[in-house]
Design a protein around this motif. Structure first.
Motif, PDB file in Angstrom:
ATOM      1  N   LYS A   1       0.847  -1.193   0.000  1.00  0.00           N
ATOM      2  CA  LYS A   1       0.000   0.000   0.000  1.00  0.00           C
ATOM      3  C   LYS A   1       0.877   1.235   0.000  1.00  0.00           C
ATOM      4  CE  LYS A   1      -3.185  -0.070   3.265  1.00  0.00           C
ATOM      5  NZ  LYS A   1      -4.093  -0.523   4.321  1.00  0.00           N
TER       6      LYS A   1
ATOM      7  N   ASP B   1       0.916  -6.652   2.159  1.00  0.00           N
ATOM      8  CA  ASP B   1      -0.226  -6.314   3.017  1.00  0.00           C
ATOM      9  C   ASP B   1      -1.532  -6.877   2.461  1.00  0.00           C
ATOM     10  OD1 ASP B   1      -0.556  -4.333   0.942  1.00  0.00           O
ATOM     11  OD2 ASP B   1       0.768  -3.018   2.079  1.00  0.00           O
ATOM     12  N   VAL B   2      -2.261  -6.064   1.709  1.00  0.00           N
ATOM     13  CA  VAL B   2      -3.542  -6.531   1.178  1.00  0.00           C
ATOM     14  C   VAL B   2      -3.322  -7.069  -0.240  1.00  0.00           C
ATOM     15  CG1 VAL B   2      -4.842  -4.901   2.576  1.00  0.00           C
ATOM     16  CG2 VAL B   2      -4.149  -4.273   0.262  1.00  0.00           C
ATOM     17  N   MET B   3      -4.418  -7.401  -0.904  1.00  0.00           N
ATOM     18  CA  MET B   3      -4.286  -7.880  -2.282  1.00  0.00           C
ATOM     19  C   MET B   3      -4.133  -6.705  -3.235  1.00  0.00           C
ATOM     20  SD  MET B   3      -7.015 -10.906  -2.395  1.00  0.00           S
ATOM     21  CE  MET B   3      -6.802 -12.292  -1.285  1.00  0.00           C
TER      22      MET B   3
ATOM     23  N   ARG C   1      -2.224 -10.228 -12.875  1.00  0.00           N
ATOM     24  CA  ARG C   1      -2.145 -11.317 -11.901  1.00  0.00           C
ATOM     25  C   ARG C   1      -2.199 -10.687 -10.519  1.00  0.00           C
ATOM     26  NH1 ARG C   1      -0.387 -16.598 -12.292  1.00  0.00           N
ATOM     27  NH2 ARG C   1      -1.738 -16.562 -14.064  1.00  0.00           N
ATOM     28  N   TYR C   2      -2.950 -11.314  -9.612  1.00  0.00           N
ATOM     29  CA  TYR C   2      -3.017 -10.769  -8.263  1.00  0.00           C
ATOM     30  C   TYR C   2      -1.663 -10.837  -7.581  1.00  0.00           C
ATOM     31  CZ  TYR C   2      -8.137 -10.597  -7.867  1.00  0.00           C
ATOM     32  OH  TYR C   2      -9.459 -10.306  -8.011  1.00  0.00           O
TER      33      TYR C   2
ATOM     34  N   LEU D   1      -0.692 -11.486  -4.036  1.00  0.00           N
ATOM     35  CA  LEU D   1      -1.376 -11.978  -2.844  1.00  0.00           C
ATOM     36  C   LEU D   1      -0.424 -12.034  -1.667  1.00  0.00           C
ATOM     37  CD1 LEU D   1      -3.212 -15.056  -4.405  1.00  0.00           C
ATOM     38  CD2 LEU D   1      -4.221 -12.870  -3.820  1.00  0.00           C
ATOM     39  N   PRO D   2      -0.865 -11.626  -0.496  1.00  0.00           N
ATOM     40  CA  PRO D   2      -0.039 -11.828   0.682  1.00  0.00           C
ATOM     41  C   PRO D   2       0.070 -13.323   0.965  1.00  0.00           C
ATOM     42  CG  PRO D   2      -2.214 -11.002   1.298  1.00  0.00           C
ATOM     43  CD  PRO D   2      -2.148 -10.966  -0.190  1.00  0.00           C
ATOM     44  N   GLY D   3       1.265 -13.773   1.270  1.00  0.00           N
ATOM     45  CA  GLY D   3       1.442 -15.177   1.629  1.00  0.00           C
ATOM     46  C   GLY D   3       1.558 -16.125   0.455  1.00  0.00           C
ATOM     47  N   VAL D   4       1.408 -15.612  -0.754  1.00  0.00           N
ATOM     48  CA  VAL D   4       1.483 -16.467  -1.936  1.00  0.00           C
ATOM     49  C   VAL D   4       2.437 -15.810  -2.929  1.00  0.00           C
ATOM     50  CG1 VAL D   4       0.219 -17.400  -3.903  1.00  0.00           C
ATOM     51  CG2 VAL D   4      -0.878 -17.300  -1.659  1.00  0.00           C
TER      52      VAL D   4
ATOM     53  N   ASN E   1       3.084 -15.689  -6.784  1.00  0.00           N
ATOM     54  CA  ASN E   1       2.636 -16.066  -8.114  1.00  0.00           C
ATOM     55  C   ASN E   1       3.781 -15.928  -9.097  1.00  0.00           C
ATOM     56  OD1 ASN E   1      -0.054 -16.951  -8.242  1.00  0.00           O
ATOM     57  ND2 ASN E   1      -0.747 -14.895  -7.674  1.00  0.00           N
TER      58      ASN E   1
ATOM     59  N   GLN F   1      -6.490  -4.244  -8.464  1.00  0.00           N
ATOM     60  CA  GLN F   1      -7.366  -4.790  -7.424  1.00  0.00           C
ATOM     61  C   GLN F   1      -7.456  -3.794  -6.273  1.00  0.00           C
ATOM     62  OE1 GLN F   1      -9.358  -7.401  -7.102  1.00  0.00           O
ATOM     63  NE2 GLN F   1      -9.819  -6.733  -5.048  1.00  0.00           N
ATOM     64  N   LEU F   2      -8.685  -3.427  -5.926  1.00  0.00           N
ATOM     65  CA  LEU F   2      -8.895  -2.426  -4.884  1.00  0.00           C
ATOM     66  C   LEU F   2      -8.062  -2.750  -3.644  1.00  0.00           C
ATOM     67  CD1 LEU F   2     -10.472  -0.001  -3.746  1.00  0.00           C
ATOM     68  CD2 LEU F   2     -12.124  -1.656  -2.870  1.00  0.00           C
ATOM     69  N   CYS F   3      -7.268  -1.755  -3.212  1.00  0.00           N
ATOM     70  CA  CYS F   3      -6.357  -2.031  -2.100  1.00  0.00           C
ATOM     71  C   CYS F   3      -6.420  -0.922  -1.062  1.00  0.00           C
ATOM     72  CB  CYS F   3      -4.940  -2.199  -2.625  1.00  0.00           C
ATOM     73  SG  CYS F   3      -4.399  -0.829  -3.651  1.00  0.00           S
TER      74      CYS F   3
ATOM     75  N   ALA G   1     -10.845 -10.063   1.902  1.00  0.00           N
ATOM     76  CA  ALA G   1      -9.806 -10.107   2.927  1.00  0.00           C
ATOM     77  C   ALA G   1      -8.469 -10.043   2.185  1.00  0.00           C
ATOM     78  CB  ALA G   1      -9.898 -11.406   3.711  1.00  0.00           C
ATOM     79  N   PRO G   2      -7.444  -9.490   2.777  1.00  0.00           N
ATOM     80  CA  PRO G   2      -7.372  -8.898   4.106  1.00  0.00           C
ATOM     81  C   PRO G   2      -7.725  -7.405   4.151  1.00  0.00           C
ATOM     82  CG  PRO G   2      -5.169  -9.221   3.201  1.00  0.00           C
ATOM     83  CD  PRO G   2      -6.138  -9.613   2.136  1.00  0.00           C
ATOM     84  N   LEU G   3      -8.204  -6.833   3.031  1.00  0.00           N
ATOM     85  CA  LEU G   3      -8.552  -5.413   3.088  1.00  0.00           C
ATOM     86  C   LEU G   3      -9.673  -5.178   4.090  1.00  0.00           C
ATOM     87  CD1 LEU G   3      -8.104  -2.597   1.898  1.00  0.00           C
ATOM     88  CD2 LEU G   3      -9.783  -3.132   0.136  1.00  0.00           C
TER      89      LEU G   3
ATOM     90  N   ASN H   1      -6.904  -3.050   8.355  1.00  0.00           N
ATOM     91  CA  ASN H   1      -7.032  -2.252   7.140  1.00  0.00           C
ATOM     92  C   ASN H   1      -8.354  -1.490   7.053  1.00  0.00           C
ATOM     93  OD1 ASN H   1      -4.551  -2.796   5.569  1.00  0.00           O
ATOM     94  ND2 ASN H   1      -5.250  -4.906   5.770  1.00  0.00           N
TER      95      ASN H   1
ATOM     96  N   VAL I   1      -2.643 -13.926   6.831  1.00  0.00           N
ATOM     97  CA  VAL I   1      -1.415 -14.699   6.676  1.00  0.00           C
ATOM     98  C   VAL I   1      -0.661 -14.778   7.997  1.00  0.00           C
ATOM     99  CG1 VAL I   1       0.723 -14.869   5.386  1.00  0.00           C
ATOM    100  CG2 VAL I   1      -1.294 -13.906   4.322  1.00  0.00           C
TER     101      VAL I   1
ATOM    102  N   PRO J   1      -5.897 -15.789   2.943  1.00  0.00           N
ATOM    103  CA  PRO J   1      -6.798 -14.738   2.471  1.00  0.00           C
ATOM    104  C   PRO J   1      -7.700 -15.184   1.326  1.00  0.00           C
ATOM    105  CG  PRO J   1      -4.577 -13.889   2.746  1.00  0.00           C
ATOM    106  CD  PRO J   1      -4.488 -15.362   2.966  1.00  0.00           C
TER     107      PRO J   1
ATOM    108  N   THR K   1      -7.470 -14.759 -11.912  1.00  0.00           N
ATOM    109  CA  THR K   1      -6.168 -14.086 -11.836  1.00  0.00           C
ATOM    110  C   THR K   1      -5.524 -14.204 -10.462  1.00  0.00           C
ATOM    111  OG1 THR K   1      -7.081 -11.971 -11.222  1.00  0.00           O
ATOM    112  CG2 THR K   1      -6.875 -12.410 -13.566  1.00  0.00           C
ATOM    113  N   THR K   2      -6.138 -14.947  -9.546  1.00  0.00           N
ATOM    114  CA  THR K   2      -5.423 -15.150  -8.290  1.00  0.00           C
ATOM    115  C   THR K   2      -4.257 -16.102  -8.500  1.00  0.00           C
ATOM    116  OG1 THR K   2      -6.804 -17.028  -7.690  1.00  0.00           O
ATOM    117  CG2 THR K   2      -7.487 -14.876  -6.877  1.00  0.00           C
TER     118      THR K   2
ATOM    119  N   ASP L   1     -11.046  -7.178 -13.391  1.00  0.00           N
ATOM    120  CA  ASP L   1     -10.870  -5.946 -12.618  1.00  0.00           C
ATOM    121  C   ASP L   1     -10.688  -4.711 -13.485  1.00  0.00           C
ATOM    122  OD1 ASP L   1     -11.370  -6.442  -9.985  1.00  0.00           O
ATOM    123  OD2 ASP L   1      -9.347  -7.123  -9.526  1.00  0.00           O
TER     124      ASP L   1
ATOM    125  N   ARG M   1     -12.955   0.659  -9.920  1.00  0.00           N
ATOM    126  CA  ARG M   1     -12.801   1.220  -8.569  1.00  0.00           C
ATOM    127  C   ARG M   1     -11.710   2.271  -8.495  1.00  0.00           C
ATOM    128  NH1 ARG M   1     -13.733  -4.839  -6.400  1.00  0.00           N
ATOM    129  NH2 ARG M   1     -15.971  -4.711  -6.368  1.00  0.00           N
TER     130      ARG M   1
END
Ligand code: HEM
Ligand SMILES: [Cu+2]
Ligand SMILES: [Cu+2]
Lengths: 129, 286, 557
Positions: free
Chosen positions: B143, B183-185, B197-198, B200-203, B205, B223-225, C154-156, C161, C246, C252, C317-318, C390, C459
């Motif tokens: 962020k 932090d967030v996605m 491509r997202y 992702l926290p903890g992943v 890609n 992606q909204l963050c 999540a996690p937003l 957050n 996480v 998430p 896309t994840t 998106d 958005r």
């Protein structure tokens, strides 16, 4: 009744198959679980209806029934009742208690209990008109 | 069939002739279609990576299908609406089923779907393929900015909403990009690569880009963050292989090392504390 | 064929007599268990939500009409689009689909005196109303309303957050409306299974009722999952569980699985009832039976079956989902959807189409839905979704679909409104309203497709780096204004037509049982019923000379 049962059972079967295929193919547990649970939701009521459909005569609405066969007592339909509103208000307070503090659970639960008791009593009387 | 100009012989309906005409009409169409590039773009980017171009061709084919089916159905609706306007009080024929017709518009869509799925799988396998390569970039989204590190190299680029970071990559080479978030996605989105491509926290890609030409492209978080999602830009700069090597090298000089160190620190602070990067640090010769 | 006096008649008379002594005014509204009054309450509330949600939409469009507009702050913008989406999906489209007209029409269409559980039905409405109040009250708490999008990823959406009461109110509102939906689902299933009139076999039920039965089954499959997910989210926010974070070993993406496992069936929960309305309206105004009735039922059931296996097409896309499975399942859904479309055309084919306002809206629905359905097929292909996900392309896709649904809903109101109120709406204003809505919808969505392909993510409060997008955004805003005007026209029409044009029992030469009873129907719906020997009992009664033909030939059924 048979057809109702069959629709639910077929849906349940489809979900069971789809869930199995998905779970094995993807190895992803959450989705696999949820589809299989969906299958159960088809099987549970489906088999209940199936069980009943074999034990009761074909209903007028499942054949070329004559409208006069619908004669008589359909069921007690309460004309008016305050308890749905009471219960709804109770649920509202209960949810607000999640946001603004658990003390709101007091009126929430109070209304819910009142509605439960009142509603059951009302049903016993056969409903208001 | 009736509207076909009748053959001078006037020998009545000749199915073989008709069929031949149909085929004759189809050949140029298919030829035109097969040469892909002559199809209109239908609004999409041609793209500057190999997989992006595959995606683009898939898009064109989907669009051909959509335009044909859409136009056909639309005309059918318009025809029905105009032709069968109310013309009196007679009750029309109360027809209700036409099994052959209904089967037809069940089976044809199934076939179309089969074809679309086949094309999808072919292209998808290319897009998600991860060939072995030595050029690696690690993307760290936070962020509201991006950090690009180059595993095994000193190069580090970090930027936020006030200063867009630039991801530098070589042309004509497979580039393995790993993407994650602290932090967030977030969404790692490069429109002209036809890809997102997202993060992702903890992943982590992974995706491989193979750029076919040099240039600078814009990228953006898709992606909204949170609050400044709409300002989370970055740039992708595709350079020649020699330029790329030189750029990497610039981080090996004392000054370059310092700058990289500063960027690295900013990224670390970001990753450990989850706080927004206050001052943007960009480094490098560009 | 003669009408048979319902044996219920005397019973009903007793009720009528009683009602005059029952509560009146507000107390009557608070205590009613009559499905028609509850349905009317639903309708009024849902239309109000449409107006509020529409107002937020206009705010969004004003903000986007320039690349760096300061009309709304970043924070306000996030709140506004979150509430726009949430209001429209949770508080308008859903309740409009399975609460409003469904409540009023389903029992009447199958010849039932009321819903199976009238008090539960009333509870559904109260939960919906309190849920709506809960959602909207987010604007009045410090920190403002929820601002993480209607999907609450999540996690937003966790406590770090998105602190503040707004997010919790959002969760609470969804719990309330979720239970409301579940209860309605139970109610409709029970009503359809147990309260049909004699002779009303399942395959003689009007398609609208069929679709609501399937919708209800989908509700029962999907909504409990959402409720469970919301409870997990709440626990993550307040009780230190780490299901979606996480840091504590959570995942998430699990939220997305749960959310979309509800979310995709939800889009069909929204869509099927409106499909059903249009399927009633098109045949009536073409003066023909539904074309391919059985195919239509089959298609609806297939959609329901498939819709439990497509959720992750929202998550392509994840990079963490099984692409081919979700791709083929999503593509396959297009097949039954296509069957429906062609059946609608088939119902008009060789008919005598009467262009009432209701019919115009229904045709507008079919055309707009065609666009939305076709673009859905692109999105079902992962490589194509990779670059449209998106972006405004997706926004355009689902707005094509939902604008179609809005047209379907308004068609339903023009068609069934007279049955509930006893008065017709003004047809001329209705037609003007239609053209504003129809043209507005296309002018609004088509530029969004192009913007999405040019790379505009959704958005976005501002787009300072891409001033070139302004023109298309201005066009979209203009479309939104046209849509806004159509909404105003609708309200105007209601006021202008207030108790002006008495409808009579059967103004459209309808097919189904609701057109057999009075407008508005009596307390327990029927004084008498016709024999039910097809899915068009009222038509059969009024036109004994014109029964339905099968196979498009002259052979009789
Ligand atoms: C032909 C059938 C359809 C197909 C194949 C289809 C496919 C899709 C796909 C793949 C997405 C995800 C796009 C993305 O996020 O990248 C999507 C999004 C969406 N669709 Fe559809 N769709 C269809 C019909 C419908 C219907 C009938 C509705 C509504 C009632 C609908 C409403 C939505 C909504 C609301 C979203 C966006 C959700 C969000 O991310 O906010 N779609 N559709
Ligand atoms: Cu973002
Ligand atoms: Cu979906």
């Amino acid at each position: 009744m048979k057809l109702e049962a069959r629709i639910l059972l077929v849906l349940g079967l489809f979900f069971a198959i789809m869930g199995t295929v998905y779970w094995i193919w993807s190895g992803e547990n959450a989705g696999g679980m949820m589809i299989i649970a969906g299958g159960l939701l088809g099987f549970l009521p489906g088999s209940y209806y199936w069980w009943w459909s074999r034990r009761m005569p074909v209903r007028p609405e499942d054949r070329d029934g004559d409208v006069t066969e619908g004669a008589g007592f359909v069921g007690a339909f309460p004309g008016t009742s305050i308890f749905p509103f009471t219960l709804g208000a109770g649920a509202f307070f209960a949810v607000l208690s999640l946001v603004f503090g658990f003390w709101l659970m007091v009126p929430g639960l109070g209304l819910i209990v009142w509605a439960a008791i009142g509603g059951v009593a009302e049903s016993r009387r056969g409903g208001t008109q | 069939m009736e509207v076909q100009p009748s053959a001078p012989q006037g020998a009545g309906p000749q199915p073989t002739k008709h069929r031949r005409r149909w085929i004759a009409a189809l050949i140029p169409l298919t030829a035109l279609a097969l040469s892909g590039c002559t199809l209109p773009s239908f609004g999409a980017y041609k793209s500057d990576t190999t997989t992006g171009q595959e995606t683009y061709r898939l898009w064109q084919w989907f669009s051909v299908g959509a335009v044909i089916i859409g136009t056909f159905t639309f005309l059918l609706i318009v025809w029905a609406v105009l032709r069968y306007r109310r013309k009196g009080d007679t009750i029309p024929k109360q027809s209700q089923y036409h099994i052959p017709l209904e089967l037809l518009y069940t089976i044809i869509p199934v076939i179309i779907v089969g074809v679309l799925f086949w094309g999808t799988v072919v292209v998808e396998n290319k897009v998600v393929a991860m060939p072995k390569t030595n050029v690696k970039i690690h993307v760290n989204a936070f962020k509201w900015g991006w950090g690009f590190t180059y595993p095994g190299q000193n190069a580090v680029v970090v930027g936020n909403t006030t200063q867009e970071p630039t991801m530098v990559m070589p042309v004509g080479t497979d580039v393995a990009v790993t993407i994650t978030s602290t932090d967030v996605m977030h969404g790692f989105y490069i429109p002209q690569f036809n890809f997102s491509r997202y993060a992702l926290p903890g992943v982590t890609n992974e995706v491989t880009f193979h750029a076919v030409k040099t240039g600078t492209f814009t990228g953006q978080c898709s992606q909204l963050c949170g609050l400044y999602h709409s300002l989370m830009y970055f740039k992708v700069k595709v350079v020649t292989v020699t330029q790329y090597a030189a750029w990497l090298h610039s981080f090996d000089t004392p000054a370059g090392k310092l700058a990289a160190q500063a960027a690295q620190n900013a990224l670390k602070i970001q990753m450990s504390a989850g706080l927004p990067v206050v001052s943007a640090v960009t480094a490098g010769v560009n | 064929m003669t009408a048979v006096i319902s044996p219920d008649t005397h019973h009903d008379d007793a009720h009528e007599a009683h009602e005059h002594h029952g509560p009146t005014g507000v107390l009557k509204w608070l205590t009613t268990t009559d499905h028609k009054i509850i349905g009317l309450s639903y309708t009024v509330t849902a239309v109000l939500m449409l107006v509020i949600g529409g107002f937020f939409a206009e705010l969004i469009r004003v903000q986007l009409s320039a690349p760096y507009e300061h009309f709304l702050s970043f924070a306000q913008y996030n709140e506004v689009f979150t509430m726009h989406g949430s209001i429209m999906i949770y508080l308008f489209a859903g309740p409009m689909a399975f609460g409003a007209l469904a409540n009023i029409i389903v029992p009447i269409q199958i010849g039932a005196p009321d819903m199976a559980f009238p008090r539960l039905n009333a509870l559904s409405y109260w939960l919906y109303l309190t849920g709506s109040i809960t959602m909207l009250s987010g604007f009045f708490v410090s920190g403002g309303a929820a601002n993480f999008g209607w999907v609450g990823y999540a996690p937003l959406s966790n406590a770090a957050n998105s602190p503040g009461a707004g997010a919790d109110l959002w969760i609470g509102a969804l719990l309330l409306t979720g239970f409301s939906a579940i209860f309605t689902g139970v109610n409709i299933c029970a009503t359809v299974f147990y309260l049909r009139a004699p002779g009303m076999t399942l395959f003689r039920m009007p398609i609208f009722t069929w679709n609501l039965l399937v919708t209800s089954i989908l509700i029962l499959l999907a909504f409990p999952v959402l409720t469970a997910g919301l409870i997990m989210l709440y626990c993550d926010r307040h009780f230190g569980t780490h299901i979606f974070s996480v840091q504590g070993g959570g995942v998430p993406v699990l939220w997305q699985h749960i959310f979309w496992f509800w979310g995709h069936p939800e889009v069909y929960i929204l869509a099927l009832p409106f499909f059903g309305m249009v399927t009633e309206i098109i045949p009536v105004f073409s003066r023909k039976p539904v074309f391919g009735y059985k195919g239509m039922v089959f298609a609806t059931l297939t959609i329901a079956a498939l819709s439990l296996g497509v959720w992750a097409h929202h998550m392509f896309t994840t990079g963490t989902v099984l692409l081919p499975f979700f791709s083929i399942m999503s593509l396959l859904i297009a097949v039954p959807t296509g069957i429906k479309l062609f059946n609608w055309i088939g119902s008009m084919w060789r008919g005598q189409i009467w262009f009432s306002a209701a019919m115009l809206f229904a045709i507008g629905f079919v055309i707009t839905f065609l666009i939305g359905g076709l673009t859905g097929i692109y999105l079902a292909s992962p490589p194509l979704d990779f670059f449209t996900h998106d972006t405004y392309f997706v926004v355009a896709h689902f707005h094509s679909v939902v604008m179609a649904l809005v047209m379907g809903g308004i068609a339903g109101l023009y068609y069934w409104g007279p049955k509930i109120t006893g008065y017709l709406l003004n047809e001329t204003i209705g037609k003007i309203q239609f053209w504003f809505l129809f043209i507005g919808s296309q002018v609004f969505t088509l530029p969004l497709y192009i913007l999405g392909l040019r790379g505009m993510p959704r958005r976005m409060a501002v787009y300072p780096n891409n001033p070139g997008w302004q023109h298309l955004n201005e066009i979209a805003t203009f479309g939104a204004v046209l849509i806004g005007i159509s909404t105003v026209l609708f309200v105007v029409n209601i006021l202008v037509s207030w108790k002006k044009y008495p409808a009579g029992d059967n103004p459209w030469d309808g097919h189904t049982l609701e057109w057999f009873t009075t407008s508005p129907p009596p307390h327990h719906n029927f004084y008498r019923l016709p024999q039910i020997r097809s899915e068009r009992p009222t038509w059969d009664y009024n036109h004994p000379e014109a029964p339905a033909l099968t196979h498009g030939t002259h052979e009789e059924k």
